[in-house]
Design a protein around this motif. Sequence first.
Motif, PDB file in Angstrom:
ATOM      1  N   UNK A  44      36.927  43.615  47.926  1.00 28.99           N
ATOM      2  CA  UNK A  44      36.328  43.627  46.581  1.00 28.99           C
ATOM      3  C   UNK A  44      36.829  42.438  45.751  1.00 28.99           C
ATOM      4  N   UNK A  45      38.119  42.123  45.873  1.00 34.33           N
ATOM      5  CA  UNK A  45      38.647  40.980  45.117  1.00 34.33           C
ATOM      6  C   UNK A  45      38.177  39.648  45.694  1.00 34.33           C
ATOM      7  N   UNK A  46      38.026  39.574  47.002  1.00 32.07           N
ATOM      8  CA  UNK A  46      37.492  38.350  47.615  1.00 32.07           C
ATOM      9  C   UNK A  46      36.100  38.037  47.073  1.00 32.07           C
ATOM     10  N   UNK A  47      35.287  39.067  46.914  1.00 32.44           N
ATOM     11  CA  UNK A  47      33.922  38.850  46.415  1.00 32.44           C
ATOM     12  C   UNK A  47      33.968  38.327  44.979  1.00 32.44           C
ATOM     13  N   UNK A  78      36.772  57.942  43.852  1.00 34.88           N
ATOM     14  CA  UNK A  78      37.736  57.190  44.653  1.00 34.88           C
ATOM     15  C   UNK A  78      38.316  56.094  43.764  1.00 34.88           C
ATOM     16  N   UNK A  79      39.434  55.520  44.181  1.00 36.89           N
ATOM     17  CA  UNK A  79      40.158  54.597  43.293  1.00 36.89           C
ATOM     18  C   UNK A  79      39.557  53.194  43.186  1.00 36.89           C
ATOM     19  N   UNK A  80      38.452  52.925  43.902  1.00 35.78           N
ATOM     20  CA  UNK A  80      37.903  51.572  43.901  1.00 35.78           C
ATOM     21  C   UNK A  80      36.735  51.413  42.934  1.00 35.78           C
ATOM     22  N   UNK A  81      36.420  52.501  42.204  1.00 31.56           N
ATOM     23  CA  UNK A  81      35.151  52.495  41.485  1.00 31.56           C
ATOM     24  C   UNK A  81      35.046  51.387  40.445  1.00 31.56           C
ATOM     25  N   UNK A  82      36.124  51.087  39.734  1.00 33.78           N
ATOM     26  CA  UNK A  82      36.027  50.044  38.701  1.00 33.78           C
ATOM     27  C   UNK A  82      35.653  48.698  39.324  1.00 33.78           C
ATOM     28  N   UNK A  83      36.244  48.382  40.480  1.00 30.36           N
ATOM     29  CA  UNK A  83      35.938  47.107  41.133  1.00 30.36           C
ATOM     30  C   UNK A  83      34.518  47.088  41.699  1.00 30.36           C
ATOM     31  N   UNK A  84      34.097  48.227  42.258  1.00 25.93           N
ATOM     32  CA  UNK A  84      32.731  48.307  42.794  1.00 25.93           C
ATOM     33  C   UNK A  84      31.721  48.140  41.660  1.00 25.93           C
ATOM     34  N   UNK A  85      32.001  48.814  40.561  1.00 22.04           N
ATOM     35  CA  UNK A  85      31.094  48.750  39.416  1.00 22.04           C
ATOM     36  C   UNK A  85      31.026  47.327  38.839  1.00 22.04           C
ATOM     37  N   UNK A  86      32.159  46.657  38.799  1.00 21.93           N
ATOM     38  CA  UNK A  86      32.168  45.281  38.289  1.00 21.93           C
ATOM     39  C   UNK A  86      31.295  44.378  39.161  1.00 21.93           C
ATOM     40  N   UNK A  87      31.339  44.582  40.469  1.00 23.15           N
ATOM     41  CA  UNK A  87      30.499  43.784  41.367  1.00 23.15           C
ATOM     42  C   UNK A  87      29.026  44.098  41.133  1.00 23.15           C
ATOM     43  N   UNK A  88      28.733  45.387  40.987  1.00 22.85           N
ATOM     44  CA  UNK A  88      27.345  45.792  40.755  1.00 22.85           C
ATOM     45  C   UNK A  88      26.818  45.133  39.484  1.00 22.85           C
ATOM     46  N   UNK A  89      27.670  45.102  38.453  1.00 25.21           N
ATOM     47  CA  UNK A  89      27.241  44.524  37.173  1.00 25.21           C
ATOM     48  C   UNK A  89      27.152  43.009  37.232  1.00 25.21           C
TER      49      UNK A  89
END
Lengths: 138, 138, 138
Positions: A44-47, A78-89
């Motif tokens: 997620x951070x690489x992206x 799950x604990x990754x949601x903030x990062x997933x959401x940031x990518x989606x946005x």
Amino acid sequence: MLTPPNAAVAAKAATYQGAPAPKGHYRAVYQLDSDDPKLISKTLHNMKNALEDPRLKGKLELELVVFSGGTVAFRKDQPYEADVLALQQAGVVLAQCQNSMKAYKLTKADMLPYISIVPTGNGELIIRQAEGWSLVHP
Amino acid sequence: MLTPPNAAVAAKAATYQGAPAPKGHYRAVYQLDSDDPKLISKTLHNMKNALEDPRLKGKLELELVVFSGGTVAFRKDQPYEADVLALQQAGVVLAQCQNSMKAYKLTKADMLPYISIVPTGNGELIIRQAEGWSLVHP
Amino acid sequence: MLTPPNAAVAAKAATYQGAPAPKGHYRAVYQLDSDDPKLISKTLHNMKNALEDPRLKGKLELELVVFSGGTVAFRKDQPYEADVLALQQAGVVLAQCQNSMKAYKLTKADMLPYISIVPTGNGELIIRQAEGWSLVHP
């Protein structure tokens, strides 16, 4: 026997600052197929880093293909949601393998509401590359 | 039920000796993003093997893109230096992710003097593939 | 601060069902270079899933490139033989790295009779991608 590189070679290396990016648009598909928490966070951070690379900024289209153990990253609670959401946005397509959902007996209701479901993650990776997308598998 | 392959199939397999390499030039980018000592050594040796593949010998251009945990391989005073140097002397571009250096608070003075620094390792992998380079991530 | 995606975005995600596959033929090379039993099984099952992806069914050509630790999968008397054989019967080319065989002191007699031997696994991956094949490394 190895000899240390000479000054000319070192100078040449010093001038290389990365491949230029003359194209108007770049596309890359990221593969996430592990449930290792470190690897999920890294992906997620690489992206995020790729989107902020000064050579690609504003002209990089990304898709995150999740399958196998990686499926946990697109589940609710799950604990990754903030990062997933940031990518989606940031415009990233979030593609979940349907085969993996079946294997884990998951339904749409178990998953984040803003993901997309594709027949297989493997097929998605193969088709995207055949269309010229780059692949990154952190 | 599975049946054993017949003689015709075995004969066909026996005649396949790898894809021919008719082009005059090949290019590949290697990804090293782990600090696992076994994986670092494997990556460096894989690159050496690729350069010596009889199909590619003398016409293979390589770049090693290092980021995340792999950054250790390009630091001074580490056990991989002989192999890294051998690749450099074989003409391999050694590309270190600047983002990762910042994350580990490393400066140029901490790194081998003959490496090149690129904005992000992820961006480098994406741009190179968009230019037609092959990807290998051991 | 992150805000939850709005209804329009969720609706767009819901309509994406994977990249269409308009071409008449797709080709992908799979990389297996680990002796981790879970990863070997995963790779073999991933290939099966790709062949059964409704978008690619009947028009996907696959090659499995085995090297380094992955070499165990093509040895005689190992637990993966049924899955390897099923792939072979589905038309998958099974390409074993000769360099790795030498490193492990293996001869043809140690290997499954219906595999093909290529000079290096790395070279095979590089050449195939240069011909337009997609790469998957589970």
